[in-house]
Design a protein around this motif. Structure first.
Motif, mmCIF file in Angstrom:
data_model
loop_
_atom_site.group_PDB
_atom_site.id
_atom_site.type_symbol
_atom_site.label_atom_id
_atom_site.label_comp_id
_atom_site.label_asym_id
_atom_site.label_seq_id
_atom_site.Cartn_x
_atom_site.Cartn_y
_atom_site.Cartn_z
ATOM 1 N N GLN A 91 0.829 -1.235 -0.056
ATOM 2 C CA GLN A 91 -0.042 0.046 0.170
ATOM 3 C C GLN A 91 0.822 1.314 -0.088
ATOM 4 O O GLN A 91 0.683 2.181 -0.593
ATOM 5 C CB GLN A 91 -1.001 -0.117 1.381
ATOM 6 C CG GLN A 91 -2.031 -1.249 1.022
ATOM 7 C CD GLN A 91 -2.860 -1.068 2.486
ATOM 8 O OE1 GLN A 91 -3.423 -0.093 3.047
ATOM 9 N NE2 GLN A 91 -3.224 -2.255 2.880
ATOM 10 N N ILE A 95 1.001 4.094 -2.927
ATOM 11 C CA ILE A 95 0.877 5.549 -2.825
ATOM 12 C C ILE A 95 1.757 6.332 -3.334
ATOM 13 O O ILE A 95 1.690 7.299 -4.035
ATOM 14 C CB ILE A 95 0.441 5.788 -1.388
ATOM 15 C CG1 ILE A 95 -0.787 4.985 -0.833
ATOM 16 C CG2 ILE A 95 0.440 7.229 -0.921
ATOM 17 C CD1 ILE A 95 -0.846 5.124 0.758
ATOM 18 N N ARG A 99 1.104 8.913 -6.463
ATOM 19 C CA ARG A 99 1.653 10.270 -6.619
ATOM 20 C C ARG A 99 2.813 10.653 -7.249
ATOM 21 O O ARG A 99 3.272 12.027 -7.233
ATOM 22 C CB ARG A 99 1.956 10.947 -5.133
ATOM 23 C CG ARG A 99 0.671 10.559 -4.113
ATOM 24 C CD ARG A 99 0.873 11.219 -2.744
ATOM 25 N NE ARG A 99 1.124 12.778 -2.813
ATOM 26 C CZ ARG A 99 1.263 13.175 -1.599
ATOM 27 N NH1 ARG A 99 1.522 12.731 -0.425
ATOM 28 N NH2 ARG A 99 1.600 14.606 -1.861
#
Length: 475
Positions: A91, A95, A99
């Motif tokens: 996870q 992320i 981004r």
């Protein structure tokens, strides 16, 4: 009430140090306040707390250099200390990728963590490569010669660029570095394309099989390959070439076969007595330096009609084989080993010497494959139907063309090719042919045949010698 910081002194330094209590209850790393007075040190630390940030470093003059927010420090502390599960690690990485902070990440002990050079060497290893194994399972050919060439390219060109990198770390920028290498800039476009393919083919396979998350094979601008047109001989030059005396008669026969039939060098080297019919050659194999006997290039057997003069020359060449004259014996035999043909590299040497002797201006521009190009060009210009010529040459360039070729009667096509070739080469064979040779292959039947001892008998006669008969044990 606990203070939002801890203040202490390091016995090796005159300055006061602090640890700030973060929101999750953890403490930041030790930070020097740059102050020798406790009161001044407390004032500095409180400023950090009020501003919600902590400097990465404080100079001797007390100036702060760069800062991290206290929330960021809390996150960093957790990343350093918390025992994350595999799903939590995934996870976090997802992320960061979402981004656009990272392109990819290589997890420890993952498939992508394999050393890139080790992966590439194994990828092109003929015996170990899962890629080559997949090709063979799909019925596609892949030869050791190409495997060895790709391996040499990896060592010579890619190891200096990606040495020490993992498979999952290689990016398109790494591949584009090859264009900055001075030695690469001097190579032919076709060679540069092979160098790029040696790594992009492997990394595409790695991407599709989950060994890397980076698509680094698309978008690479490869050099434009505009190969020079291969030099070929005209029929007049071919006639002159074979009418002259050669230093090596075996090489002359091999080149004559190539010129008359359009066969490839490896296909001629692989010829055995069992491949010679009464009026044709059956092209069943090809010989490769690394692969040994293999199927012809397109994976299909074919045949080509030949005149009796050429057939007799081939049989006479086979009769020189010191190892055996049975049907499995090589026609162009090795003098050192019975299980392989001769080294064919010498054929081009003697051919170029013969070209030089007839005054051909650039013998070095003519290679053995030039005979095949010349055959295709001359035969097509005479017959005018490419579909017929493809039956003789064995070319299968696309499915549609192969579909049309399959609708032509093969024997009619072979007859057309044979008549054309015989007419073109008639002047050559008038000078080269061995007069009045008779040759036959027959079975000896009877009781011996029933017992499994059936034998083949080859006999040939000539004005130049008395009848010579040899018994040949069939393979």
């Amino acid at each position: 009430m606990n203070k939002p910081y801890l203040l202490f002194r390091n016995h090796n330094s005159p300055y006061w140090y602090a640890q700030i209590r973060l929101a999750d209850g953890s403490l930041s790393n030790n930070k020097s306040t740059g102050k020798e007075s406790r009161k001044e040190a407390e004032k500095v630390v409180m400023e950090w707390v009020v501003k919600g940030e902590c400097p990465k470093r404080v100079s001797k003059k007390g100036n702060s250099k760069n800062s991290n927010s206290l929330d960021t420090l809390a996150i960093l502390n957790q990343l350093k200390t918390k025992p994350f599960s595999d799903s939590e690690i995934t996870q976090i990485l997802d992320i960061l990728k979402e981004r656009n902070f990272i392109k990819t990440a290589v997890r420890t002990k993952s498939k992508a963590a394999k050393d890139a050079i080790e992966f590439l060497i194994e990828f092109w290893d003929y015996e170990k490569s899962p890629y080559i194994r997949e090709l063979h399972l799909r019925g596609k050919s892949f030869h050791k010669k190409h495997s060895n060439r790709m391996t040499r390219i990896i060592f010579n060109y890619w190891e200096p660029i990606i040495n020490g990198k993992l498979v999952g770390e290689i990016t398109r920028d790494d591949i584009n570095k090859i264009f900055d290498v001075e030695s690469t800039q001097k190579l032919a476009p076709k060679t540069v394309k092979s160098i790029i393919n040696a790594i992009t083919v492997a990394l595409k396979w790695a991407y599709l099989h989950g060994l890397t998350e980076i698509n680094c094979y698309d978008g690479i601008i490869k050099p434009t390959d505009n190969p020079q047109k291969r030099a070929i001989l005209t029929m007049e030059e071919i006639k002159l070439l074979f009418s002259t005396k050669w230093e090596n008669e075996t090489a002359k026969i091999a080149c004559l076969i190539a010129s008359y039939t359009g066969m490839r060098q490896g296909e001629i080297a692989a010829l055995k007595l069992q491949d010679i019919g009464e009026d044709r050659i059956y092209i069943r194999h090809s010989w490769g330096k690394y692969d040994g006997l293999k199927t012809p290039k397109n994976g299909e057997e074919r045949e080509i009609r030949i005149p009796h003069q050429l057939r007799d020359m081939i049989i006479m060449q086979a009769m020189k084989n010191p190892w055996s004259q049975d049907l499995s014996a090589f026609i162009f035999f090795s003098k050192t080993r019975a299980d392989r043909p001769m080294d064919v590299d010498g054929w081009i040497v003697y051919m170029r010497r013969a070209l030089k002797s007839i005054g051909y201006p650039n013998p070095e521009k003519i290679c053995f494959h030039s005979f095949r190009h010349s055959w295709c060009t001359t035969t097509l210009s005479e017959i005018g139907d490419q579909r017929i010529c493809m039956i003789g040459s064995g070319h299968k360039t696309d499915k549609v063309f192969a579909h049309y070729a399959n609708h032509i009667k093969k024997e009619l096509a072979l007859e057309t090719i044979a008549k054309t070739s015989e007419r073109l080469f008639a002047p050559i064979f008038e000078e080269l042919s061995i007069t009045d040779i008779e040759y036959s292959i027959c079975d000896e039947g009877g009781e011996e045949a029933e017992e499994g001892n059936n034998r083949k008998l080859i006999s040939f006669k000539s004005d130049r010698e008395s009848k010579n008969e040899r018994e040949i044990t069939s393979a």
